[in-house]
Design a protein around this motif. Structure first.
Motif, PDB file in Angstrom:
ATOM      1  N   LYS A  68       0.850  -1.189   0.000  1.00 45.09           N
ATOM      2  CA  LYS A  68       0.000   0.000   0.000  1.00 45.09           C
ATOM      3  C   LYS A  68       0.885   1.237   0.000  1.00 45.09           C
ATOM      4  O   LYS A  68       2.074   1.182   0.309  1.00 45.09           O
ATOM      5  CB  LYS A  68      -0.926   0.012   1.212  1.00 45.09           C
ATOM      6  N   PHE A  69       0.285   2.353  -0.358  1.00 48.80           N
ATOM      7  CA  PHE A  69       1.005   3.609  -0.331  1.00 48.80           C
ATOM      8  C   PHE A  69       0.997   4.162   1.089  1.00 48.80           C
ATOM      9  O   PHE A  69      -0.047   4.211   1.742  1.00 48.80           O
ATOM     10  CB  PHE A  69       0.356   4.633  -1.263  1.00 48.80           C
ATOM     11  N   THR A  70       2.144   4.553   1.557  1.00 51.16           N
ATOM     12  CA  THR A  70       2.234   5.194   2.867  1.00 51.16           C
ATOM     13  C   THR A  70       2.400   6.698   2.666  1.00 51.16           C
ATOM     14  O   THR A  70       2.854   7.149   1.608  1.00 51.16           O
ATOM     15  CB  THR A  70       3.429   4.655   3.667  1.00 51.16           C
ATOM     16  N   ASN A  88      -3.091  12.012  -3.893  1.00 46.25           N
ATOM     17  CA  ASN A  88      -4.379  12.107  -3.228  1.00 46.25           C
ATOM     18  C   ASN A  88      -4.543  13.426  -2.502  1.00 46.25           C
ATOM     19  O   ASN A  88      -5.521  14.129  -2.656  1.00 46.25           O
ATOM     20  CB  ASN A  88      -4.527  10.931  -2.252  1.00 46.25           C
ATOM     21  N   ASP A 137      -2.073   8.519  -5.145  1.00 39.82           N
ATOM     22  CA  ASP A 137      -3.474   8.124  -5.256  1.00 39.82           C
ATOM     23  C   ASP A 137      -3.621   6.600  -5.331  1.00 39.82           C
ATOM     24  O   ASP A 137      -2.814   5.918  -5.973  1.00 39.82           O
ATOM     25  CB  ASP A 137      -4.103   8.764  -6.499  1.00 39.82           C
ATOM     26  N   GLU A 138      -4.659   6.085  -4.689  1.00 40.29           N
ATOM     27  CA  GLU A 138      -4.882   4.641  -4.613  1.00 40.29           C
ATOM     28  C   GLU A 138      -5.005   3.989  -5.988  1.00 40.29           C
ATOM     29  O   GLU A 138      -4.610   2.830  -6.172  1.00 40.29           O
ATOM     30  CB  GLU A 138      -6.143   4.352  -3.791  1.00 40.29           C
ATOM     31  N   ASP A 139      -5.544   4.710  -6.967  1.00 46.73           N
ATOM     32  CA  ASP A 139      -5.722   4.137  -8.303  1.00 46.73           C
ATOM     33  C   ASP A 139      -4.393   3.839  -8.987  1.00 46.73           C
ATOM     34  O   ASP A 139      -4.355   3.114  -9.991  1.00 46.73           O
ATOM     35  CB  ASP A 139      -6.546   5.083  -9.179  1.00 46.73           C
ATOM     36  N   LYS A 147      -1.977   2.163  -7.547  1.00 43.04           N
ATOM     37  CA  LYS A 147      -1.387   0.966  -6.945  1.00 43.04           C
ATOM     38  C   LYS A 147      -1.047  -0.126  -7.960  1.00 43.04           C
ATOM     39  O   LYS A 147       0.053  -0.685  -7.917  1.00 43.04           O
ATOM     40  CB  LYS A 147      -2.310   0.418  -5.850  1.00 43.04           C
TER      41      LYS A 147
END
Length: 246
Positions: A45-47, A101, A117-119, A121
């Motif tokens: 995941k992004f931190t 984000n 941004d989560e997209d 990933k």
């Protein structure tokens, strides 16, 4: 410390490189690549990333004592937050993806807090195949926004040693549609990018404009990995260019 961080790897899935188009300034591209270089292998995941303006300036060879850099980088961060990238999906449709984000900057401490941004990933995390990687260092001394974009595009095709683009497609990928004449594209985009790529990166590239009738229709690139000594020389040139500004 700056030498270590400059050697961090930028890793992207190939379709984010080969099937995307974005209009980012030189500084915006460097911020994004700097953030991507901080992703660790195996991250799921992004931190939230925290770094100082002074730290970023040191890495990129900017004068950290120049008060104008705060406003300059703040503007670039805001622009990044507002921009998106077009990516072509497997079914041929296109979708927009955001780069970041949220961005927070503390004027007193100069600390920047942001998260990708989560997209993004699937294109940046835990990549096992069809990806390209290169040292952040290879882009830091570049002065043309087209050089950075073309470098990573050609780097993604390095394993093939050559690639041919329709000239209009290359304009589209580089967001260089303003240069409609082939000679202008050559002079304003390709020649400048070739000089920087060949001087400041780990690959050497030549290109040829191919005509169809009286018009340039395609661009053919030949890509080779430099020898260890040539890569060392390029690294020396990069370090000198960056540190001479500090």
């Amino acid at each position: 410390m700056k030498e270590k961080e400059r050697s961090y790897m930028v890793v992207k899935r190939n379709d984010l490189i080969q099937k995307s188009r974005h209009q980012l300034s030189l500084q915006e591209q460097k911020i994004i690549l700097y953030m991507i270089s901080k992703i660790q292998p195996g991250d799921k995941k992004f931190t939230r990333q925290i770094f100082s303006i002074a730290e970023f300036c040191q890495i990129c060879g900017l004068d950290s004592d120049n008060g104008g850099n705060y406003a300059y980088i703040k503007k670039a961060l805001q622009s990044l937050r507002d921009r998106s990238v077009w990516v072509t999906l497997e079914d041929g449709s296109e979708t927009t993806l955001a780069w970041v984000n949220k961005v927070t900057i503390n004027k007193r401490s100069g600390l920047i807090r942001l998260v990708l941004d989560e997209d993004m990933k699937p294109f940046l995390l835990d990549l096992k195949e069809s990806f390209t990687q290169y040292e952040l260092l290879n882009t830091l001394a570049m002065r043309s926004q087209y050089s950075v974009r073309l470098y990573e595009l050609l780097k993604s095709y390095q394993y093939r040693q050559s690639i041919v683009f329709d000239i209009d497609e290359l304009r589209r990928l580089l967001f260089a549609e303003r240069w409609k004449r082939g000679n202008d594209l050559k002079r304003k985009v390709l020649d400048i990018a070739m000089r920087e790529i060949n001087s400041l990166t780990d690959i050497s590239v030549t290109y040829e404009l191919i005509k169809s009738g009286r018009q340039f229709a395609k661009v053919s690139f030949t890509i080779n990995r430099k020898s260890a000594f040539e890569r060392f020389e390029a690294g020396q040139r990069i370090s000198h260019a960056l540190d001479s500004n500090l």
